[in-house]
Design a protein around this motif. Structure first.
Motif, mmCIF file in Angstrom:
data_model
loop_
_atom_site.group_PDB
_atom_site.id
_atom_site.type_symbol
_atom_site.label_atom_id
_atom_site.label_comp_id
_atom_site.label_asym_id
_atom_site.label_seq_id
_atom_site.Cartn_x
_atom_site.Cartn_y
_atom_site.Cartn_z
ATOM 1 N N ARG A 63 0.856 -1.181 0.000
ATOM 2 C CA ARG A 63 0.000 0.000 0.000
ATOM 3 C C ARG A 63 0.896 1.236 0.000
ATOM 4 N NH1 ARG A 63 -4.437 -1.112 4.814
ATOM 5 N NH2 ARG A 63 -4.599 -3.378 4.562
ATOM 6 N N ILE A 64 0.419 2.289 -0.616
ATOM 7 C CA ILE A 64 1.158 3.553 -0.650
ATOM 8 C C ILE A 64 0.302 4.630 0.002
ATOM 9 C CG2 ILE A 64 2.042 5.384 -2.153
ATOM 10 C CD1 ILE A 64 2.826 3.233 -4.136
ATOM 11 N N GLN A 65 0.920 5.388 0.924
ATOM 12 C CA GLN A 65 0.200 6.475 1.577
ATOM 13 C C GLN A 65 1.120 7.692 1.652
ATOM 14 O OE1 GLN A 65 -2.980 6.487 2.516
ATOM 15 N NE2 GLN A 65 -2.930 8.568 3.350
ATOM 16 N N GLN A 66 0.812 8.711 0.860
ATOM 17 C CA GLN A 66 1.597 9.943 0.913
ATOM 18 C C GLN A 66 1.387 10.590 2.276
ATOM 19 O OE1 GLN A 66 0.775 12.535 -2.357
ATOM 20 N NE2 GLN A 66 2.663 13.699 -2.107
ATOM 21 N N THR A 67 2.486 10.887 2.969
ATOM 22 C CA THR A 67 2.403 11.326 4.364
ATOM 23 C C THR A 67 3.371 12.469 4.622
ATOM 24 O OG1 THR A 67 1.861 9.055 5.039
ATOM 25 C CG2 THR A 67 2.563 10.585 6.777
ATOM 26 N N ASP A 68 2.881 13.475 5.320
ATOM 27 C CA ASP A 68 3.677 14.646 5.703
ATOM 28 C C ASP A 68 3.769 14.679 7.222
ATOM 29 O OD1 ASP A 68 4.781 17.110 6.219
ATOM 30 O OD2 ASP A 68 3.252 18.272 5.160
ATOM 31 N N LEU A 69 4.966 14.433 7.765
ATOM 32 C CA LEU A 69 5.131 14.382 9.216
ATOM 33 C C LEU A 69 4.985 15.744 9.884
ATOM 34 C CD1 LEU A 69 7.961 11.773 9.913
ATOM 35 C CD2 LEU A 69 5.497 11.450 9.786
ATOM 36 N N THR A 70 4.919 16.814 9.109
ATOM 37 C CA THR A 70 4.690 18.132 9.696
ATOM 38 C C THR A 70 3.196 18.419 9.872
ATOM 39 O OG1 THR A 70 4.556 19.364 7.598
ATOM 40 C CG2 THR A 70 6.754 18.959 8.508
ATOM 41 N N ASP A 71 2.346 17.510 9.414
ATOM 42 C CA ASP A 71 0.895 17.727 9.387
ATOM 43 C C ASP A 71 0.212 16.598 10.156
ATOM 44 O OD1 ASP A 71 -1.788 18.033 8.812
ATOM 45 O OD2 ASP A 71 -1.522 18.174 6.642
ATOM 46 N N GLU A 72 -0.390 16.925 11.307
ATOM 47 C CA GLU A 72 -1.015 15.883 12.127
ATOM 48 C C GLU A 72 -2.171 15.206 11.394
ATOM 49 O OE1 GLU A 72 -2.717 14.964 16.620
ATOM 50 O OE2 GLU A 72 -2.152 17.024 16.077
ATOM 51 N N ASP A 73 -2.916 15.962 10.591
ATOM 52 C CA ASP A 73 -4.008 15.347 9.839
ATOM 53 C C ASP A 73 -3.482 14.290 8.869
ATOM 54 O OD1 ASP A 73 -5.891 16.890 11.131
ATOM 55 O OD2 ASP A 73 -6.011 18.398 9.537
ATOM 56 N N SER A 74 -2.317 14.551 8.288
ATOM 57 C CA SER A 74 -1.714 13.583 7.372
ATOM 58 C C SER A 74 -1.301 12.319 8.116
ATOM 59 C CB SER A 74 -0.500 14.219 6.678
ATOM 60 O OG SER A 74 0.102 13.329 5.777
ATOM 61 N N ILE A 75 -0.792 12.481 9.325
ATOM 62 C CA ILE A 75 -0.407 11.322 10.141
ATOM 63 C C ILE A 75 -1.640 10.535 10.555
ATOM 64 C CG2 ILE A 75 0.619 10.636 12.347
ATOM 65 C CD1 ILE A 75 2.560 13.016 11.989
ATOM 66 N N ALA A 76 -2.715 11.233 10.905
ATOM 67 C CA ALA A 76 -3.965 10.556 11.252
ATOM 68 C C ALA A 76 -4.512 9.785 10.054
ATOM 69 C CB ALA A 76 -4.983 11.567 11.752
ATOM 70 N N ALA A 77 -4.372 10.353 8.852
ATOM 71 C CA ALA A 77 -4.826 9.666 7.644
ATOM 72 C C ALA A 77 -4.002 8.406 7.396
ATOM 73 C CB ALA A 77 -4.739 10.605 6.448
ATOM 74 N N LEU A 78 -2.708 8.470 7.668
ATOM 75 C CA LEU A 78 -1.870 7.280 7.550
ATOM 76 C C LEU A 78 -2.359 6.184 8.485
ATOM 77 C CD1 LEU A 78 0.683 5.660 6.739
ATOM 78 C CD2 LEU A 78 1.923 6.933 8.510
ATOM 79 N N ALA A 79 -2.685 6.551 9.706
ATOM 80 C CA ALA A 79 -3.170 5.566 10.672
ATOM 81 C C ALA A 79 -4.449 4.896 10.180
ATOM 82 C CB ALA A 79 -3.395 6.230 12.029
ATOM 83 N N GLU A 80 -5.362 5.692 9.642
ATOM 84 C CA GLU A 80 -6.609 5.135 9.123
ATOM 85 C C GLU A 80 -6.352 4.203 7.945
ATOM 86 O OE1 GLU A 80 -9.727 5.269 10.076
ATOM 87 O OE2 GLU A 80 -9.348 6.516 11.841
ATOM 88 N N ALA A 81 -5.469 4.615 7.050
ATOM 89 C CA ALA A 81 -5.194 3.815 5.857
ATOM 90 C C ALA A 81 -4.460 2.519 6.194
ATOM 91 C CB ALA A 81 -4.369 4.634 4.868
ATOM 92 N N ALA A 82 -3.587 2.573 7.200
ATOM 93 C CA ALA A 82 -2.772 1.399 7.537
ATOM 94 C C ALA A 82 -3.582 0.326 8.235
ATOM 95 C CB ALA A 82 -1.595 1.817 8.404
ATOM 96 N N GLY A 83 -4.561 0.723 9.055
ATOM 97 C CA GLY A 83 -5.325 -0.257 9.812
ATOM 98 C C GLY A 83 -4.472 -0.895 10.897
ATOM 99 N N PRO A 84 -4.829 -2.085 11.349
ATOM 100 C CA PRO A 84 -4.017 -2.764 12.370
ATOM 101 C C PRO A 84 -2.622 -3.068 11.816
ATOM 102 C CG PRO A 84 -6.172 -3.815 12.133
ATOM 103 C CD PRO A 84 -6.026 -2.873 10.973
ATOM 104 N N ILE A 85 -1.597 -2.778 12.594
ATOM 105 C CA ILE A 85 -0.231 -2.995 12.137
ATOM 106 C C ILE A 85 0.577 -3.714 13.209
ATOM 107 C CG2 ILE A 85 -0.275 -0.949 10.662
ATOM 108 C CD1 ILE A 85 1.500 0.446 12.726
ATOM 109 N N ASP A 86 1.717 -4.237 12.777
ATOM 110 C CA ASP A 86 2.607 -4.922 13.710
ATOM 111 C C ASP A 86 3.837 -4.087 14.060
ATOM 112 O OD1 ASP A 86 1.380 -7.751 13.945
ATOM 113 O OD2 ASP A 86 1.398 -7.357 11.789
ATOM 114 N N HIS A 87 4.389 -3.407 13.056
ATOM 115 C CA HIS A 87 5.607 -2.634 13.296
ATOM 116 C C HIS A 87 5.595 -1.371 12.448
ATOM 117 C CE1 HIS A 87 7.243 -6.140 15.374
ATOM 118 N NE2 HIS A 87 6.908 -6.859 14.321
ATOM 119 N N LEU A 88 6.253 -0.347 12.971
ATOM 120 C CA LEU A 88 6.433 0.911 12.234
ATOM 121 C C LEU A 88 7.900 1.305 12.306
ATOM 122 C CD1 LEU A 88 4.370 4.134 12.152
ATOM 123 C CD2 LEU A 88 6.727 4.279 12.935
#
Length: 246
Positions: A63-88
């Motif tokens: 999966r590909i998720q464009q993410t900007d670590l300076t933007d909390e909304d972008s990080i929240a969107a990554l979390a939603e797109a990733a779903g349950p995960i094992d490692h980051l």
């Protein structure tokens, strides 16, 4: 890289790689995919993420998720797109180098966003989605232990991250939180030196106790160790050939 020892820790696991468009991030993604991991590739450049995804050897599409670590909304969107995960794993870094007298606040803020604020927000939004045995691994750097002129921001952000992983390891337990701290790695970043690159790397190798410079595989081995070892948390793994000691 031999992935036989990684099968138990990565096969069928979902791994988020932030900075997957960088050379080290791409090496990590390839190795993890070959070991059977399901990948979520994140970072600011969608084209680089797509190039990484296209080169993966594993059977699963990433999966590909464009993410900007300076933007909390972008990080929240990554979390939603990733779903349950094992490692980051986040390899993210934004340099703000130069003399203190020339520093620009916006550049300093970007550097802290990549190394400190971003990891903190990643923990905020993704830790609650992690499966049992999960881990977060962030990238620090040798500058925190061996500062040099015109790298004040780099030293400070990397040092702050090392303390952040200790605090997160306590608060998020039993999730594990670690950092990898590379030294001078021949990852392509030094190609900008042109004809001077080889002499620079020889000089680094001559000063290091390990008597060589690092490779992306050296760094990836440390990341995979942090992921796989269930008794390692709140730790900085130094992959610098001993450079911080000399």
């Amino acid at each position: 890289m031999n992935t036989a020892l990684l099968q138990d820790s990565l096969d069928g696991k979902r791994l988020v790689v932030i900075g997957a468009g960088s050379h080290i991030g791409r090496t990590l993604a390839r190795t993890a995919s070959a070991a059977g991991a399901e990948l979520v590739l994140a970072g600011p450049d969608a084209d680089k993420l797509a190039a990484t995804a296209d080169a993966l050897p594993g059977p699963r599409a990433a999966r590909i998720q464009q993410t900007d670590l300076t933007d909390e909304d972008s990080i929240a969107a990554l979390a939603e797109a990733a779903g349950p995960i094992d490692h980051l794993v986040s390899t993210a870094a934004v340099p703000a180098n130069g003399p203190v007298s020339d520093l620009v606040l916006a550049d300093v803020q970007q550097a802290f966003a990549a190394k400190v604020f971003g990891p903190l927000l990643l923990a905020k939004h993704l830790a609650g989605r992690m499966n049992e045995g999960g881990s977060l691994t962030f990238f620090s750097g040798v500058a925190a232990w061996r500062p040099v002129p015109e790298r004040v921001v780099m030293a400070t952000t990397n040092g702050a991250l090392s303390f952040l992983v200790e605090a997160l390891a306590v608060e998020l337990a039993p999730l594990r939180v670690n950092a990898v701290s590379p030294g001078i790695i021949d990852s392509g970043a030094w190609d900008r030196l042109g004809e001077d690159k080889d002499a620079f790397l020889r000089g680094v190798a001559g000063r290091n106790p390990a008597r060589r410079t690092g490779t992306p595989d050296d760094v990836v081995r440390a990341v995979l160790y942090a992921i796989a070892n269930p008794f390692v948390t709140g730790t900085v793994l130094h992959v610098d050939g001993g450079a911080r000691l000399v």
